[in-house]
Design a protein around this motif. Structure first.
Motif, PDB file in Angstrom:
ATOM      1  N   VAL A 103      48.099  57.489   0.848  1.00  0.00           N
ATOM      2  CA  VAL A 103      48.314  56.300   1.774  1.00  0.00           C
ATOM      3  C   VAL A 103      48.404  56.701   3.382  1.00  0.00           C
ATOM      4  O   VAL A 103      47.796  56.363   4.264  1.00  0.00           O
ATOM      5  N   ALA A 104      49.173  57.997   3.209  1.00  0.00           N
ATOM      6  CA  ALA A 104      49.554  58.910   4.626  1.00  0.00           C
ATOM      7  C   ALA A 104      48.233  59.230   5.287  1.00  0.00           C
ATOM      8  O   ALA A 104      48.153  59.019   6.534  1.00  0.00           O
ATOM      9  N   ASP A 105      47.236  59.480   4.470  1.00  0.00           N
ATOM     10  CA  ASP A 105      46.110  60.213   4.895  1.00  0.00           C
ATOM     11  C   ASP A 105      45.172  59.063   5.552  1.00  0.00           C
ATOM     12  O   ASP A 105      44.297  59.166   6.714  1.00  0.00           O
ATOM     13  N   GLY A 205      44.855  66.622   3.990  1.00  0.00           N
ATOM     14  CA  GLY A 205      44.589  67.295   5.169  1.00  0.00           C
ATOM     15  C   GLY A 205      43.472  68.562   5.020  1.00  0.00           C
ATOM     16  O   GLY A 205      43.733  69.179   6.184  1.00  0.00           O
ATOM     17  N   TRP A 206      43.049  68.904   3.762  1.00  0.00           N
ATOM     18  CA  TRP A 206      42.396  70.285   4.010  1.00  0.00           C
ATOM     19  C   TRP A 206      41.441  70.748   4.943  1.00  0.00           C
ATOM     20  O   TRP A 206      41.687  71.565   5.533  1.00  0.00           O
ATOM     21  N   ASP A 207      40.622  69.775   5.146  1.00  0.00           N
ATOM     22  CA  ASP A 207      39.493  69.683   6.154  1.00  0.00           C
ATOM     23  C   ASP A 207      39.900  69.293   7.532  1.00  0.00           C
ATOM     24  O   ASP A 207      38.664  68.894   8.370  1.00  0.00           O
ATOM     25  N   GLU A 208      40.799  68.712   7.918  1.00  0.00           N
ATOM     26  CA  GLU A 208      41.245  67.999   9.081  1.00  0.00           C
ATOM     27  C   GLU A 208      41.295  68.856  10.095  1.00  0.00           C
ATOM     28  O   GLU A 208      41.882  70.138  10.101  1.00  0.00           O
ATOM     29  N   PRO A 209      40.671  68.675  11.460  1.00  0.00           N
ATOM     30  CA  PRO A 209      40.639  69.793  12.608  1.00  0.00           C
ATOM     31  C   PRO A 209      41.929  69.542  13.243  1.00  0.00           C
ATOM     32  O   PRO A 209      42.535  68.508  13.238  1.00  0.00           O
ATOM     33  N   GLY A 210      42.199  70.603  14.139  1.00  0.00           N
ATOM     34  CA  GLY A 210      43.265  70.505  14.973  1.00  0.00           C
ATOM     35  C   GLY A 210      44.700  71.150  14.307  1.00  0.00           C
ATOM     36  O   GLY A 210      45.642  70.600  15.064  1.00  0.00           O
ATOM     37  N   ARG A 211      44.550  71.499  13.226  1.00  0.00           N
ATOM     38  CA  ARG A 211      45.735  71.744  12.762  1.00  0.00           C
ATOM     39  C   ARG A 211      46.403  73.241  13.168  1.00  0.00           C
ATOM     40  O   ARG A 211      45.798  73.964  13.747  1.00  0.00           O
ATOM     41  N   TYR A 218      47.950  69.496   5.414  1.00  0.00           N
ATOM     42  CA  TYR A 218      48.934  69.088   6.687  1.00  0.00           C
ATOM     43  C   TYR A 218      50.343  69.888   6.220  1.00  0.00           C
ATOM     44  O   TYR A 218      51.245  69.289   7.055  1.00  0.00           O
ATOM     45  N   VAL A 219      50.404  70.781   5.552  1.00  0.00           N
ATOM     46  CA  VAL A 219      51.564  71.645   5.458  1.00  0.00           C
ATOM     47  C   VAL A 219      51.436  73.027   6.154  1.00  0.00           C
ATOM     48  O   VAL A 219      50.464  73.882   6.012  1.00  0.00           O
ATOM     49  N   ASP A 220      52.164  73.201   6.992  1.00  0.00           N
ATOM     50  CA  ASP A 220      52.071  74.563   8.062  1.00  0.00           C
ATOM     51  C   ASP A 220      52.851  75.466   6.972  1.00  0.00           C
ATOM     52  O   ASP A 220      54.055  75.454   6.841  1.00  0.00           O
ATOM     53  N   GLY A 221      52.343  76.442   6.668  1.00  0.00           N
ATOM     54  CA  GLY A 221      52.916  77.711   5.762  1.00  0.00           C
ATOM     55  C   GLY A 221      54.125  78.338   6.658  1.00  0.00           C
ATOM     56  O   GLY A 221      55.110  78.394   6.052  1.00  0.00           O
ATOM     57  N   LEU A 222      53.722  78.679   7.803  1.00  0.00           N
ATOM     58  CA  LEU A 222      54.681  79.530   8.572  1.00  0.00           C
ATOM     59  C   LEU A 222      56.030  78.550   8.907  1.00  0.00           C
ATOM     60  O   LEU A 222      57.278  78.882   8.814  1.00  0.00           O
TER      61      LEU A 222
END
Length: 272
Positions: A103-105, A205-211, A218-222
């Motif tokens: 749903v969030a996507d 969020g795998w192919d979303e631009p602007g990450r 949508y998960v930032d590893g750092l």
């Protein structure tokens, strides 16, 4: 790229330290702090409104898996975790969290920001006016009500990037559980929410631009590494402070902070 990563890392250390301090101080988990903090950090660094709330929520869910596992293990040593509740409620919470990631996507960034702002505002009212002796029942619900409430906890917590402690502790204390047992058991909800929730945010969020450059979906590893390490380091200090300051003052100060956060997020959603 190097300067961008360095700026992100410094901002994340500050966010993680603050989130860990507040989480230890108020005992509600770090998601309600990490999500708006990381959201505003990404805004300062120039990331687009379309992805930054999704990234804040997804990264927070991943961090919550680590912090919840540590918390459950610690509480279990004191015999405070009700594993029967975890066994009965986890399947429904997982189901709700999986739906939440999907749903969030579908929700625009502004909508997700506004939703978090509204929930933060409602939580602030609980911290201002809530009483620990309120009761709705003497036992936790079962059957269809358990399935519905468990799925709702998983859905909302996954959407908001919080560990379920806020909703779980409230529900259990209203249903006759002591605050210590409720806090200990609700920590286990965080694992049931964080794993499927974070995986959902990675996939959708795998192919979303602007990450961010270190993002998986949508998960930032750092962000995950720094926030988890920083929160682990500072949380004991917050817990120590919680035993030296008046509880009523702490609750109202945190409620005030939630109000300010809610107003800021709602203004962002409205203006965006």
């Amino acid at each position: 790229m190097t300067a961008e990563l360095a700026g992100l890392a410094i901002a994340l250390v500050a966010t993680g330290l603050f989130a860990g301090l507040i989480a230890g101080l108020f005992g509600i988990g770090g998601g309600v702090v990490m999500v708006p903090a990381f959201y505003f950090v990404l805004g300062v660094l120039g990331y687009d409104d379309a992805v930054r709330m999704h990234m804040a929520v997804g990264t927070s869910l991943a961090v919550i898996v680590a912090t919840s596992l540590r918390s459950v293990a610690a509480h279990a040593k004191h015999g405070a975790v009700d594993f029967a509740i975890l066994r009965r409620w986890t399947p429904w919470i997982v189901a709700g969290a999986l739906v939440g990631g999907f749903v969030a996507d579908l929700i625009p960034g502004r909508g997700l920001t506004g939703l978090f702002g509204v929930v933060a505002l409602l939580l602030s009212l609980q911290f201002f006016f809530g009483r620990p002796d309120w009761r709705l029942a003497e036992t936790m619900p079962g059957g269809a009500l358990r399935a519905g409430l468990g799925s709702l906890i998983g859905l909302l917590s996954s959407l908001l990037g919080i560990g379920g402690g806020v909703f779980g502790v409230t529900l259990m204390t209203l249903c006759g559980k002591s605050i210590r047992q409720a806090v200990a058991t609700a920590a286990g909800f965080g694992v049931a929410i964080g794993v499927p929730g974070a995986l959902g945010f990675i996939v959708w969020g795998w192919d979303e631009p602007g990450r961010t450059p270190t993002a998986l979906g949508y998960v930032d590893g750092l962000g995950f590494l720094i926030l988890a390490a920083s929160a682990f380091f500072v949380a004991p200090l917050g817990a120590k402070l919680a035993h030296t300051l008046p509880e009523r003052l702490l609750r109202r100060l945190f409620a005030l902070g939630l109000v300010l956060t809610a107003v800021s997020l709602l203004r962002e959603a409205w203006a965006g």
